[in-house]
Scaffold this motif. Structure first.
Motif, short mmCIF file in Angstrom:
data_model
loop_
_atom_site.label_atom_id
_atom_site.label_comp_id
_atom_site.label_asym_id
_atom_site.label_seq_id
_atom_site.Cartn_x
_atom_site.Cartn_y
_atom_site.Cartn_z
N LEU A 1 46.02 57.83 0.25
CA LEU A 1 45.07 58.93 0.39
C LEU A 1 44.77 59.57 -0.97
O LEU A 1 43.60 59.81 -1.30
CB LEU A 1 45.64 59.98 1.35
N LEU A 2 45.81 59.82 -1.76
CA LEU A 2 45.62 60.41 -3.09
C LEU A 2 44.86 59.46 -4.01
O LEU A 2 43.98 59.89 -4.78
CB LEU A 2 46.97 60.78 -3.69
N TYR B 1 60.06 57.20 5.73
CA TYR B 1 59.64 57.68 4.41
C TYR B 1 58.80 56.66 3.66
O TYR B 1 57.91 57.04 2.87
CB TYR B 1 60.86 58.10 3.58
N SER C 1 48.95 51.68 -3.48
CA SER C 1 50.02 52.55 -3.00
C SER C 1 51.26 51.73 -2.67
O SER C 1 52.38 52.12 -3.01
CB SER C 1 49.56 53.31 -1.76
N ILE D 1 51.05 56.03 3.02
CA ILE D 1 49.86 56.74 3.50
C ILE D 1 49.43 57.83 2.52
O ILE D 1 48.25 57.93 2.16
CB ILE D 1 50.12 57.34 4.90
N VAL D 2 50.38 58.64 2.07
CA VAL D 2 50.06 59.72 1.13
C VAL D 2 49.57 59.14 -0.20
O VAL D 2 48.60 59.63 -0.78
CB VAL D 2 51.29 60.62 0.91
N ILE E 1 55.34 57.17 5.08
CA ILE E 1 54.75 58.41 4.56
C ILE E 1 54.27 58.23 3.13
O ILE E 1 53.15 58.64 2.78
CB ILE E 1 55.78 59.56 4.64
N LEU E 2 55.10 57.59 2.30
CA LEU E 2 54.72 57.38 0.90
C LEU E 2 53.51 56.47 0.78
O LEU E 2 52.64 56.70 -0.07
CB LEU E 2 55.90 56.80 0.13
#
Length: 451
Positions: A249-250, A239, A278, A245-246, A242-243
């Motif tokens: 990206l955002l 997780y 991030s 990378i997401v 994932i956090l």
């Protein structure tokens, strides 16, 4: 047995942690008010000193004065020591001293350590503590060496060494304090290194390792021998990745065309800066661009990452990435019509789910309520106040520039939020709650309609 010893024995582990952090903060505040701590030889106002001591001990990074500008070397070292104690935990530091003098660690002290480390068992606890200390020192020394080598190009060796050690400790402990105020202006942070690949990578690695937790680091180092990871480590690493990378990206999508942030940078720096913020937003608290210049949508996205925070047993705050994982797992299980939350072929216990939901609701209530109170006191935008409040709770330290201008009452409120964010709302609730009594009966089960 004297009364003092009886009083000490009556304190539960949550109370010891709560009172211990409070005592360290008060001691740090008194030291920071000394003229010796000021770069100008005058006394810093007690409230400002108390705020800085709270921010350092709670490894937050929010500041009402610039550390590099306001404090002398003595004051900066006080901040650094508070950060190290706050990051590793005062019980961990106390255990280090006890082990150094071959003193036996009592059962009660082990219980407190277990609470402080968010560890599920007392088995192997002292071994974990030894590893925590060794890993931390190794990572901090490695980071200091790498940063010193780079900064020798910009400043004399002794200053580069001082800067290397200082920033390695604050970055690994996710505190976010920096000393660049005298070089690039107060509260400028790492803005001067937005295009520096070397500095960005070293700082990101330090923040990431500080945020995944010592249990995960121990698992990773043992992986070569065991060839397996615990469920906790799998969840944290999955997780967290994932956090990151997401979030990157955002950040890239929302800020790519912003002429005040990523717009003027070349493509490589845009991508690097997106990953940097991030990772940093989850608890690191440093930035390479001016956060007030970000689009409101980006600020809100960072706010969500700050709220989630780092892993349990780490130097970071927030509701914790494992809590976020449990909530996502509960949502998926409900949508699929499953009774159990299953992760990596393991079913989660009901008490874990209840604790995750409770912790999230306590955090949501705290952040929302405090932001509303601040909006009554301060004439600022609600998003900015919510951002500052979430940063305090997540012990992140990212700021839109409001903290130094807050009223005295608002500073006290933010101090309380930082303290709650570091100790944890649940830990404080356990500390203040009366001793639970065993229930002699259970009520009949009832049903209500949901959805």
């Amino acid at each position: 047995m004297n009364l003092k010893k009886i009083a000490t024995l009556a304190l539960s582990p949550p109370k010891v942690l709560t009172y211990g952090f409070a005592l360290i903060i008060l001691t740090g505040a008194l030291l920071l008010t000394l003229p010796l701590s000021s770069a100008y030889g005058n006394r810093l106002a007690f409230l400002d000193a108390f705020f800085m001591a709270t921010s350092a001990t709670c490894v937050t990074g929010l500041a009402v004065v610039d550390v590099g500008v306001q404090f002398s070397h003595f004051g900066q070292v006080v901040i650094l020591v508070l950060t190290q104690i706050g990051g590793l935990g005062f019980m961990t530091m106390g255990t280090l001293i006890a082990l150094a003098f071959n003193r036996r660690i009592s059962l009660r002290e082990r219980l407190i350590l277990q609470e402080a480390m968010n560890y599920n068992s007392m088995e192997g606890l002292l071994s974990l503590i030894r590893r925590v200390i060794i890993y931390s020192l190794f990572i901090e020394l490695t980071g200091a060496l790498l940063l010193t080598i780079r900064w020798m190009e910009d400043m004399p060796f002794l200053k580069a060494l001082y800067f290397g050690i200082y920033h390695s400790v604050t970055m690994f402990n996710n505190a976010g304090f920096d000393l660049f105020g005298t070089m690039t202006g107060p509260f400028s942070g790492f803005n001067g290194y937005v295009n520096d690949v070397y500095i960005n990578i070293v700082v990101m690695i330090l923040i990431f390792f500080g945020g995944i937790g010592f249990v995960v680091m121990s698992d990773l180092l043992d992986f070569r021998n065991t060839r397996k990871l615990s469920l906790h480590s799998k969840v944290v690493l999955t997780y967290s990745s994932i956090l990151v990378i997401v979030g990157a990206l955002l950040f890239y999508i929302l800020e790519r065309a912003n002429p005040l942030t990523l717009g003027p940078l070349h493509e490589g720096s845009r991508i690097m800066s997106s990953f940097f913020h991030s990772i940093s937003s989850r608890s690191g608290g440093v930035s390479t661009i001016n956060l007030p210049d970000l689009d409101h949508s980006t600020q809100f996205m960072l706010l969500l990452l700050m709220f989630i925070g780092a892993a349990p047993g780490s130097t970071g705050g927030g509701i914790k990435v494992t809590v976020f994982a449990v909530l996502i797992g509960a949502m998926i299980a409900m949508i699929r019509g499953k009774e159990d939350i299953v992760m990596f072929k393991k079913r989660l216990a009901k008490d874990v789910i209840i604790k995750a939901v409770t912790q999230t609701w306590l955090a949501l209530f705290l952040v929302s309520f405090v932001a509303m109170v601040l909006s009554v006191i301060e004439d600022r935008s609600f998003l900015a106040l919510l951002f500052e409040t979430t940063s305090a709770f997540g012990t992140t330290g990212m700021s839109l520039g409001l903290t130094p201008t807050l009223s005295p009452f608002s500073k006290i409120i933010i101090c309380i939020v930082m303290f709650l964010g570091r100790v944890g709302p649940l830990t404080l609730a356990y500390a203040l709650a009366p001793k639970p009594k065993k229930e002699l009966y259970r009520y009949p089960e009832g049903k209500i309609t949901i959805g």
